[in-house]
Design an enzyme around this catalytic site. Structure first.
Site, PDB file in Angstrom:
ATOM      1  N   ARG A 277       0.766  -1.097  -0.061  1.00 18.67           N
ATOM      2  CA  ARG A 277       0.171   0.106  -0.132  1.00 18.67           C
ATOM      3  C   ARG A 277       1.099   1.170   0.101  1.00 18.67           C
ATOM      4  O   ARG A 277       1.682   1.655   0.770  1.00 18.67           O
ATOM      5  CB  ARG A 277      -1.107   0.150   1.207  1.00 18.67           C
ATOM      6  CG  ARG A 277      -1.697  -1.159   1.584  1.00 18.67           C
ATOM      7  CD  ARG A 277      -3.015  -0.977   0.578  1.00 18.67           C
ATOM      8  NE  ARG A 277      -3.859  -2.181   0.382  1.00 18.67           N
ATOM      9  CZ  ARG A 277      -4.964  -2.508   1.164  1.00 18.67           C
ATOM     10  NH1 ARG A 277      -5.381  -1.643   2.182  1.00 18.67           N
ATOM     11  NH2 ARG A 277      -5.538  -3.620   1.007  1.00 18.67           N
TER      12      ARG A 277
ATOM     13  N   GLU B 115       0.631   4.316   0.890  1.00 12.44           N
ATOM     14  CA  GLU B 115      -0.152   5.275   1.515  1.00 12.44           C
ATOM     15  C   GLU B 115       0.850   5.850   2.235  1.00 12.44           C
ATOM     16  O   GLU B 115       1.430   5.305   3.057  1.00 12.44           O
ATOM     17  CB  GLU B 115      -1.319   4.622   2.472  1.00 12.44           C
ATOM     18  CG  GLU B 115      -2.372   3.994   1.786  1.00 12.44           C
ATOM     19  CD  GLU B 115      -3.198   3.126   2.837  1.00 12.44           C
ATOM     20  OE1 GLU B 115      -4.452   3.437   3.077  1.00 12.44           O
ATOM     21  OE2 GLU B 115      -2.700   2.379   3.613  1.00 12.44           O
TER      22      GLU B 115
ATOM     23  N   ARG C 287      -0.935   1.781  13.024  1.00 16.37           N
ATOM     24  CA  ARG C 287      -1.541   0.496  12.203  1.00 16.37           C
ATOM     25  C   ARG C 287      -1.404   0.294  10.892  1.00 16.37           C
ATOM     26  O   ARG C 287      -1.763  -0.680  10.234  1.00 16.37           O
ATOM     27  CB  ARG C 287      -2.979   0.196  12.843  1.00 16.37           C
ATOM     28  CG  ARG C 287      -4.026   1.353  12.343  1.00 16.37           C
ATOM     29  CD  ARG C 287      -5.230   1.017  12.679  1.00 16.37           C
ATOM     30  NE  ARG C 287      -6.393   1.438  11.969  1.00 16.37           N
ATOM     31  CZ  ARG C 287      -7.587   1.698  12.306  1.00 16.37           C
ATOM     32  NH1 ARG C 287      -7.907   0.931  13.411  1.00 16.37           N
ATOM     33  NH2 ARG C 287      -8.462   2.064  11.607  1.00 16.37           N
ATOM     34  N   HIS C 288      -0.519   1.236  10.213  1.00 14.02           N
ATOM     35  CA  HIS C 288      -0.310   1.105   8.852  1.00 14.02           C
ATOM     36  C   HIS C 288       1.130   0.926   8.679  1.00 14.02           C
ATOM     37  O   HIS C 288       1.906   1.575   8.847  1.00 14.02           O
ATOM     38  CB  HIS C 288      -0.901   2.513   8.175  1.00 14.02           C
ATOM     39  CG  HIS C 288      -2.261   2.686   8.094  1.00 14.02           C
ATOM     40  ND1 HIS C 288      -3.117   3.340   8.874  1.00 14.02           N
ATOM     41  CD2 HIS C 288      -3.304   2.147   7.214  1.00 14.02           C
ATOM     42  CE1 HIS C 288      -4.147   3.312   8.964  1.00 14.02           C
ATOM     43  NE2 HIS C 288      -4.693   2.450   7.661  1.00 14.02           N
TER      44      HIS C 288
ATOM     45  N   GLU D 131      -9.991  -2.202  13.228  1.00 17.96           N
ATOM     46  CA  GLU D 131     -10.464  -3.123  12.060  1.00 17.96           C
ATOM     47  C   GLU D 131      -9.253  -4.230  11.815  1.00 17.96           C
ATOM     48  O   GLU D 131      -8.065  -3.604  11.662  1.00 17.96           O
ATOM     49  CB  GLU D 131     -10.705  -2.105  10.861  1.00 17.96           C
ATOM     50  CG  GLU D 131     -11.002  -3.098   9.698  1.00 17.96           C
ATOM     51  CD  GLU D 131     -10.856  -2.238   8.419  1.00 17.96           C
ATOM     52  OE1 GLU D 131     -10.935  -1.041   8.286  1.00 17.96           O
ATOM     53  OE2 GLU D 131     -10.222  -2.661   7.397  1.00 17.96           O
TER      54      GLU D 131
ATOM     55  N   SER E 192     -11.854  -6.463   6.163  1.00 16.77           N
ATOM     56  CA  SER E 192     -12.744  -5.929   5.685  1.00 16.77           C
ATOM     57  C   SER E 192     -13.267  -7.153   4.343  1.00 16.77           C
ATOM     58  O   SER E 192     -12.351  -7.800   4.003  1.00 16.77           O
ATOM     59  CB  SER E 192     -12.139  -4.942   4.581  1.00 16.77           C
ATOM     60  OG  SER E 192     -12.535  -3.514   5.286  1.00 16.77           O
TER      61      SER E 192
ATOM     62  N   ARG F 154      -1.739  -6.915  12.242  1.00 21.62           N
ATOM     63  CA  ARG F 154      -2.904  -6.288  13.153  1.00 21.62           C
ATOM     64  C   ARG F 154      -3.481  -7.445  14.034  1.00 21.62           C
ATOM     65  O   ARG F 154      -3.475  -7.079  15.435  1.00 21.62           O
ATOM     66  CB  ARG F 154      -3.872  -5.753  12.376  1.00 21.62           C
ATOM     67  CG  ARG F 154      -3.470  -4.297  11.816  1.00 21.62           C
ATOM     68  CD  ARG F 154      -4.573  -3.333  11.508  1.00 21.62           C
ATOM     69  NE  ARG F 154      -4.431  -2.561  10.526  1.00 21.62           N
ATOM     70  CZ  ARG F 154      -5.335  -1.481   9.834  1.00 21.62           C
ATOM     71  NH1 ARG F 154      -6.435  -1.806  10.154  1.00 21.62           N
ATOM     72  NH2 ARG F 154      -4.715  -0.686   9.162  1.00 21.62           N
TER      73      ARG F 154
HETATM   74  P1  ATP Z   1      -7.723   0.954   7.275  1.00 20.17           P
HETATM   75  O1  ATP Z   1      -8.973   1.671   7.287  1.00 20.17           O
HETATM   76  O2  ATP Z   1      -7.506   0.642   8.586  1.00 20.17           O
HETATM   77  O3  ATP Z   1      -6.699   1.716   6.411  1.00 20.17           O
HETATM   78  P2  ATP Z   1      -8.477  -0.474   4.876  1.00 20.17           P
HETATM   79  O4  ATP Z   1      -9.985  -0.120   4.763  1.00 20.17           O
HETATM   80  O5  ATP Z   1      -7.587   0.192   4.081  1.00 20.17           O
HETATM   81  O6  ATP Z   1      -7.775  -0.189   6.508  1.00 20.17           O
HETATM   82  P3  ATP Z   1      -8.519  -3.134   3.691  1.00 20.17           P
HETATM   83  O7  ATP Z   1      -8.141  -2.623   2.459  1.00 20.17           O
HETATM   84  O8  ATP Z   1      -9.953  -3.262   3.721  1.00 20.17           O
HETATM   85  O9  ATP Z   1      -8.198  -2.128   4.944  1.00 20.17           O
HETATM   86  O10 ATP Z   1      -7.501  -4.180   4.126  1.00 20.17           O
HETATM   87  C1  ATP Z   1      -7.861  -5.432   4.852  1.00 20.17           C
HETATM   88  C2  ATP Z   1      -7.326  -5.571   6.103  1.00 20.17           C
HETATM   89  O11 ATP Z   1      -5.731  -5.288   5.798  1.00 20.17           O
HETATM   90  C3  ATP Z   1      -7.628  -4.507   7.282  1.00 20.17           C
HETATM   91  O12 ATP Z   1      -8.694  -4.579   7.877  1.00 20.17           O
HETATM   92  C4  ATP Z   1      -6.191  -4.496   8.102  1.00 20.17           C
HETATM   93  O13 ATP Z   1      -6.245  -5.596   8.930  1.00 20.17           O
HETATM   94  C5  ATP Z   1      -5.437  -4.958   6.971  1.00 20.17           C
HETATM   95  N1  ATP Z   1      -4.610  -3.568   6.365  1.00 20.17           N
HETATM   96  C6  ATP Z   1      -4.926  -2.817   5.708  1.00 20.17           C
HETATM   97  N2  ATP Z   1      -4.202  -1.733   5.230  1.00 20.17           N
HETATM   98  C7  ATP Z   1      -2.992  -1.857   6.053  1.00 20.17           C
HETATM   99  C8  ATP Z   1      -1.837  -1.162   6.352  1.00 20.17           C
HETATM  100  N3  ATP Z   1      -1.435  -0.123   5.475  1.00 20.17           N
HETATM  101  N4  ATP Z   1      -0.919  -1.927   7.249  1.00 20.17           N
HETATM  102  C9  ATP Z   1      -1.397  -3.076   7.907  1.00 20.17           C
HETATM  103  N5  ATP Z   1      -2.472  -3.791   7.648  1.00 20.17           N
HETATM  104  C10 ATP Z   1      -3.292  -3.062   6.943  1.00 20.17           C
END
Ligand code: ATP
Length: 531
Positions: A303, A305, A311-312, A454, A457, A505
């Site tokens: 990602r 981001e 948590r990211h 979270e 998803s 996570r």
């Molecule tokens: P958040 O809202 O916390 O940024 P997201 O909605 O982008 O998460 P999803 O794309 O739905 O997350 O990804 C599914 C799962 O992957 C999340 O619930 C989380 O457990 C994990 N996840 C997502 N993005 C990250 C990240 N940048 N770092 C670590 N774990 C992640």
């Protein structure tokens, strides 16, 4: 690197680079010379005293192990040093955790992984003065082989994991020497936060830990965290295999961003460019179209981001599930929640030692879950938040603080750290999410939470090529780029749903830790790309 890149730099830049390289080489050479000098000193000290040393064959520095010989010598693991071994003569390989010389004795604590044992070397008919001195001078963290007799102790040794026995050392050889100056002290790295300040003792900050991750990973806490994390993966795999799932591997280099254009890393791909996969989403669904019915995968997810939060990460491990269902996507929710419950039970039953080890440094309440798992609708969650004074629109996504607050409210009301929130507003979910047939503003989608954050998803996915095309257009996605994906639904596709879980996570939240970097072995975030 392409040819252009190699030739691209100017002459000045090249000169600067070669100067830098030269400097580095010199530094390394100096370092090597120092090390050699030190070893020579130790060896000469040993040689000096050898002549009048009756124990000279019982200690020393081993030549570098280059597999010169096969030795039929069993090494006992530190964790197996229990009363059962009392009075046995054994060989152990371990690191020197601490060492303290006192008169004619040297007390060592030997460590392997998260296990420690006390060892004693005393001048006597098996050990000379020189031998004790040699042992006392071995640097902390060096790896040694010792031959010793296992002795029962009168009083439990509280400071070691092996409390009932100690080792009476008769031979000691250095297998690999550590440099004397450690970038961080292991005792400091396991001290609970806050304790260091009060008593004036140090704790180690996160950047120092991560910069020196290999040392930090040797601590009992890290050893426990990553053993438990391995347990999460194994329990995930075992549970799903038992449920008839097939493990698949999906490509990580892809031609189109799976979740829309933002947040993807672009990589050069021969004469064109490609992306690193943001999730295995499209491919696991294509496997469903190919009649694999129930699939899962464990693999890296990227990602791009710039989220500098607790948590990211920019690279994390995704535990992904996709499953065809008969009539209702709740069949899939039930399958996923049951998998999570099996993981929680497995961790609770098989990893108590690790949980307690982590709790010593980072205290937390035991993780609570219900059977069956609590499932609330998004609307209900919103109502709970509004009752607590939060102002939020019906179609607004949960912010992190609201997510956490809802977690606390759910815990108070239902006494669980794990729950599902179902039927999210359609507007906040990806294009492939199946709309709710009863209310077009909502969708057949869900998130799962651990301790109010979270971890998953998921959703029922659209399995109809036409509806999928409409929704992709609604999200302004270039249809040409996802043609292969949409085409896979043209020849009949089973109704299906799934979800993606972040491994780091799950480990973090199960253990009640507060930073995902603690549960990623070599974390990648916007500011960190090494080690
Ligand atoms: P958040 O809202 O916390 O940024 P997201 O909605 O982008 O998460 P999803 O794309 O739905 O997350 O990804 C599914 C799962 O992957 C999340 O619930 C989380 O457990 C994990 N996840 C997502 N993005 C990250 C990240 N940048 N770092 C670590 N774990 C992640």
């Amino acid at each position: 690197m392409t040819k252009e890149n190699v030739q691209g730099g100017g002459e000045e830049e090249q000169q600067a680079q070669s100067k830098k390289a030269l400097k580095k080489q010199q530094k390394e050479a100096e370092k090597a010379a120092k090390k050699a000098e030190k070893q020579a000193k130790l060896a000469s000290e040993q040689q000096e005293t050898e002549e009048d040393d009756f124990a000279k064959d019982r200690y020393g520095i081993c030549p570098m192990v280059q597999s010169q010989q096969k030795l039929d010598r069993a090494l006992v693991r530190v964790q197996d040093l229990t009363l059962e071994k009392a009075e046995q003569q054994i060989w152990v390989r371990a690191r020197i955790h601490t060492s303290r010389a006192k008169g004619k004795q040297c007390f060592l604590v030997l460590r392997h992984q998260q296990f420690t044992v006390q060892a004693l070397l005393a001048v006597g008919d098996r050990a000379s003065k020189q031998m004790v001195k040699f042992a006392a001078n071995i640097t902390k963290e060096s790896i040694i082989d010792v031959e010793a007799v296992v002795k029962k102790v009168e009083q439990k040794i509280e400071s070691c994991s092996q409390q009932d026995v100690e080792l009476h050392v008769e031979r000691i050889f250095v297998i690999s020497q550590s440099e004397a100056r450690l970038p961080l002290q292991l005792e400091d790295a396991v001290r609970p936060e806050g304790e260091g300040d009060e008593e004036g003792r140090a704790t180690v900050n996160q950047d120092t830990r991560l910069d020196n991750r290999v040392i930090d990973l040797r601590t009992t806490t890290s050893q426990a965290i990553f053993r438990l994390q391995s347990g999460v993966c194994q329990l995930f795999r075992d549970t799903l295999i038992n449920k008839g799932f097939v493990e698949i591997q999906t490509p990580k280099i892809i031609s189109a961003a799976s979740e829309g254009g933002a947040n993807v890393f672009t990589v050069s791909y021969f004469k064109t460019s490609a992306y690193l996969a943001q999730s295995p989403q499209l491919y696991k669904q294509m496997c469903i179209c190919a009649d694999f019915d129930k699939v899962f995968c464990v693999g890296p997810v990227f990602r791009a981001e710039d989220s500098n939060t607790h948590r990211h990460l920019t690279e994390f491990v995704g535990l992904d599930i996709e499953m065809a269902f008969s009539y209702h996507y709740h069949e899939v929710i039930d399958s996923i929640t049951d998998t999570m419950v099996q993981i929680f039970k497995g961790l609770r039953d098989r990893f108590q030692t690790e949980i307690q080890t982590v709790n010593k440094q980072y205290p937390s309440e035991p993780f609570k879950f219900l059977e069956p798992t609590l499932r609330l609708e998004y609307k209900e969650g919103l109502a709970m938040l509004r009752a607590a004074g939060v102002e939020m629109g019906d179609e607004e996504d949960l912010s992190t603080p609201n997510e956490k607050l809802l977690g606390r409210l759910v815990k108070e009301k239902y006494d669980t750290d794990f729950y599902v929130l179902d039927k999210y507003p359609l507007a906040v979910r990806p294009f492939y999410t199946m709309p709710d047939p009863n209310n077009p503003k909502y969708s057949n989608s869900y998130d799962m939470f651990m301790r109010g954050e979270e971890i998953l998803s998921g959703a029922q996915r659209i399995h109809d090529a036409q509806l999928l095309t409409e929704r992709a257009m609604h999200h302004n996605i270039d249809l040409e780029k996802i043609k292969a994906y949409i085409d896979s639904f043209r020849y009949g596709a089973p109704p299906h749903a799934g979800g993606g879980i972040g491994l780091e996570r799950v480990t973090m939240l199960y253990l009640g830790l507060h930073n995902v970097r603690q549960t990623s072995m070599f974390p990648r975030d916007p500011k960190r790309l090494t080690p």
